[in-house]
Design a protein around this motif. Structure first.
Motif, short mmCIF file in Angstrom:
data_model
loop_
_atom_site.label_atom_id
_atom_site.label_comp_id
_atom_site.label_asym_id
_atom_site.label_seq_id
_atom_site.Cartn_x
_atom_site.Cartn_y
_atom_site.Cartn_z
N MET A 11 47.91 50.88 39.35
CA MET A 11 48.19 52.11 40.11
C MET A 11 47.70 51.96 41.55
N PHE A 12 46.71 51.11 41.75
CA PHE A 12 46.24 50.86 43.12
C PHE A 12 47.12 49.78 43.75
N LYS A 13 47.50 50.03 44.99
CA LYS A 13 48.48 49.15 45.64
C LYS A 13 47.99 47.71 45.76
N ASP A 14 46.71 47.55 46.12
CA ASP A 14 46.23 46.17 46.32
C ASP A 14 46.23 45.39 45.01
N VAL A 15 45.93 46.08 43.91
CA VAL A 15 45.91 45.40 42.60
C VAL A 15 47.34 45.11 42.15
N ALA A 16 48.25 46.07 42.37
CA ALA A 16 49.65 45.85 42.00
C ALA A 16 50.20 44.63 42.73
N LYS A 17 49.87 44.54 44.00
CA LYS A 17 50.35 43.40 44.81
C LYS A 17 49.73 42.09 44.30
N ALA A 18 48.42 42.16 43.99
CA ALA A 18 47.74 40.96 43.49
C ALA A 18 48.36 40.49 42.18
N ILE A 19 48.73 41.45 41.31
CA ILE A 19 49.34 41.06 40.03
C ILE A 19 50.71 40.43 40.29
N ARG A 20 51.48 41.06 41.17
CA ARG A 20 52.82 40.52 41.49
C ARG A 20 52.74 39.11 42.04
N GLU A 21 51.78 38.91 42.92
CA GLU A 21 51.69 37.61 43.61
C GLU A 21 50.70 36.66 42.95
N ARG A 22 50.12 37.10 41.83
CA ARG A 22 49.13 36.29 41.11
C ARG A 22 48.01 35.83 42.06
N ALA A 24 44.43 35.84 42.54
CA ALA A 24 43.21 36.05 41.76
C ALA A 24 42.06 36.61 42.60
N GLY A 25 42.06 36.30 43.89
CA GLY A 25 40.95 36.68 44.76
C GLY A 25 40.65 38.18 44.71
N HIS A 28 39.05 39.09 41.38
CA HIS A 28 37.66 38.60 41.35
C HIS A 28 36.74 39.54 42.13
N GLU A 29 37.21 39.92 43.32
CA GLU A 29 36.41 40.77 44.19
C GLU A 29 36.10 42.11 43.52
N TRP A 30 37.14 42.74 42.91
CA TRP A 30 36.91 44.03 42.26
C TRP A 30 36.03 43.90 41.02
N VAL A 63 41.83 35.99 34.71
CA VAL A 63 41.20 35.91 36.04
C VAL A 63 39.96 36.82 36.11
N THR A 64 39.96 37.93 35.39
CA THR A 64 38.78 38.79 35.43
C THR A 64 37.59 38.07 34.79
N GLN A 65 37.86 37.36 33.70
CA GLN A 65 36.77 36.64 33.02
C GLN A 65 36.24 35.47 33.85
N GLU A 66 37.02 35.03 34.85
CA GLU A 66 36.49 33.98 35.74
C GLU A 66 35.37 34.53 36.63
N ALA A 67 35.41 35.84 36.89
CA ALA A 67 34.47 36.41 37.86
C ALA A 67 33.36 37.22 37.21
N SER A 68 33.52 37.61 35.96
CA SER A 68 32.54 38.52 35.36
C SER A 68 32.43 38.27 33.86
#
Lengths: 262, 325
Positions: A11-22, A24-25, A28-30, A63-68
């Motif tokens: 629902m958040f634009k930055d996350v939607a874009k990150a998912i579309r473009e894969r 991971a950064g 990871h940051e969130w 990718v989430t498990q790579e960061a946390s």
């Protein structure tokens, strides 16, 4: 109260874009930011517009498990996506969510038993969200009994009594809090309770204030967890303080930092 | 039908702290002592692990303890002038698990011994006994802050337990422990909130130090508020077992010092005929105080009287017998 970080959501634009473009950064940051500020689970939601929810969920889990190392809360109405995600989780996860509808409960509780997952259970069914506490609790009982039949213990369940925005359904607030109190009487051990905190303030002008006031009022009624913005410092400070006042943590001058560090 | 007995489940456990270091580990101790590690309330072996038995130290001063009751002379009178011989006697004859060296002579109001002299005393004691050492200052903060780095350096590798850090005075001792890898006693004045805060302050200086803290919750002797200290320890232990990491450290307490201040331990029988013989009474007072704190979860007890030590060690042996089912 446990905070389930809500920010990795399509629902958040930055996350939607990150998912579309894969990308991971961004994820990871969130993941890191929410964990650092006191989140104890991370909610993952690919968003309503994802064209490939199963693949997107698998990617998000990895990718989430790579960061946390936090446990994940897999948030989708598409159970295939949740099941695919559960298979990749390194730690027991949480399923978000199932309503009190027979076919859905069957699918989700079987999956939960197989993967030792906790389950967020919604106090609603095909007829919608009940208006009063009594009917919410009746649905909660149905969820607890059905889960038990599938071998999922009550304390693996987080019942969500379903909070509605305070500006459109003001009469629900008290009912939700009464539901939280009564859910604790359903079984021994009792089920846990959870809310999607930001729902209470949808469409209002004082969102953060309403969120954190509701959070501490609900904690006093026994609320165990909230899907919320872990990066809202005022909210986290309010929750840490409520834990002190409810004698859940032993006071010390640095109690807010201690709460965030877990 | 079999009865299913309800057992409490604990989320977490008390951390372990290792005292002393052998030659292989860079020190000169004959063995190390591990304290803490329990995953249930004290001696509830049926609900969790109590992996390390509590240990008992005897107290040695670096000067003649003029204020001690005369009854101690028959045990230590010949060695009061020689801390190394005193320590050796405590270990060899009286069975102390470890030795506490109190650098009393550093007090500017007493002898005002230099940090170098104090360090030399610690080295002599290290040479005389093989058990791990607890070393504490004279109680004057300003002077103690000069002692810590010198003593810590002189005992490099020995993995001492060095004390004491307090909320208003913890940086110098923590720095010394960090630099020369010793453990620190974090002392709070019968106050659970300060206890937790001090542990946080020390852990903020170095995360490694979080695993090298032994809590001194400060205790009172039997009859002088033992229930306050007891309930603070109870809260700390419950906190630790429920996952509060900043309270999950082993605990140490100075029983001998508190008990031998009381009139019950010291008054001659002539003054209170109804109380019975003085030495016997003092030994019992010290042993009773110590065993109460064992029940609250104390890990390291510091005593003075060798007969009290024998009684307490016997009680520990009984408490460590498994009651699992």
């Amino acid at each position: 109260m446990i905070i389930i970080g809500e920010r990795i959501n399509g629902m958040f634009k930055d996350v939607a874009k990150a998912i579309r473009e894969r990308d991971a950064g961004v994820i990871h940051e969130w993941a890191r930011r929410q964990e650092k500020n006191g989140a104890r689970y991370l909610d993952l939601n690919v968003g309503p517009s994802s064209a490939e929810p199963v693949e997107a969920m698998k990617w998000l889990v990895e990718v989430t498990q790579e960061a946390s190392n936090l446990p994940l809360c897999l948030d989708s109405t598409k159970y295939d996506a949740i099941e695919a995600g559960l298979k990749l989780c390194k730690r027991p996860a949480m399923i978000n969510s199932v309503p009190a509808e027979a076919a859905k409960m069957e699918r989700v509780f079987a999956m939960a038993a197989e993967h030792n997952a906790e389950v967020i259970c919604l106090a609603m069914n095909e007829e919608g969200i009940p208006k009063d506490a009594e009917n919410r609790v009746a649905l909660a009982m149905e969820l607890v009994a059905t889960a038990d039949a599938f071998g999922v213990a009550p304390d693996m369940l987080f019942i969500d009594p379903l909070v509605l925005p305070c500006n459109v359904a003001q009469d629900h607030g008290k009912e939700v809090m009464e539901t939280m109190r009564q859910i604790k009487l359903l079984s021994d051990p009792p089920p846990k309770t959870v809310v999607g905190l930001s729902n209470v303030s949808q469409g209002t002008k004082n969102r953060e204030l309403i969120n954190r006031i509701f959070a501490v009022m609900a904690m006093a009624c026994g609320l165990d967890a909230a899907i919320a913005d872990a990066c809202d410092d005022e909210l986290m400070a309010a929750v840490a303080t409520a834990r002190i006042l409810l004698n859940m943590d032993i006071y010390c001058d640095s109690y807010i930092d201690v709460f965030k560090q877990g | 039908m079999a009865v299913e007995i309800q057992k409490e489940k604990y989320r977490s456990k008390v951390g372990e702290v290792v005292l002393g270091a052998t030659r292989e580990q860079g020190g000169t101790r004959s063995h190390t002592i591990t304290v803490g590690g329990e995953s249930a309330l004290p001696y509830l072996h049926f609900e969790g692990e109590i992996p390390n038995r509590p240990v008992v130290a005897l107290e040695v001063w670096d000067m003649v303890p003029e204020e001690w009751n005369d009854c101690f002379k028959q045990y230590y009178g010949d060695v009061f002038n020689d801390p190394a011989a005193w320590a050796k006697k405590c270990v060899d004859e009286y069975g102390a698990d470890l030795i506490l060296v109190r650098l009393k002579s550093a007090d500017p109001d007493l002898k005002g011994s230099s940090p170098e002299n104090c360090a030399a005393t610690v080295q002599k004691v290290l040479g005389a006994v093989g058990v791990p050492l607890v070393v504490i200052g004279c109680g004057n903060n300003e002077k103690d802050n000069l002692l810590y780095p010198v003593v810590a350096e002189a005992a490099t590798g020995e993995n001492l337990l060095l004390g004491v850090a307090e909320q208003q005075n913890y940086k110098a001792i923590t720095s010394a422990c960090m630099a020369y890898k010793h453990n620190v006693i974090a002392q709070s004045p019968i106050d659970i909130n300060i206890c937790k805060q001090l542990n946080i302050l020390i852990a903020e200086m170095s995360t490694a130090m979080a695993n090298r803290i032994v809590i001194d919750p400060t205790i009172a002797a039997l009859g002088y508020g033992i229930e306050y200290s007891y309930s603070i320890m109870e809260r700390a232990r419950n906190g630790a077992l429920q996952g509060d990491k900043m309270l999950a450290m082993p605990m140490i307490c100075n029983v001998g010092q508190e008990v031998w201040k009381t009139k019950e331990a010291n008054l001659p029988v002539a003054e209170e005929p109804g109380w019975g013989e003085q030495e016997e009474r003092g030994v019992m007072w010290e042993a009773m105080t110590a065993t109460a704190y064992l029940q609250a979860g104390m890990n390291v007890l510091i005593l003075r009287h060798p007969r009290a030590l024998a009684l307490v060690k016997q009680n520990i042996a009984d408490l460590m017998k498994s009651n699992s089912y």
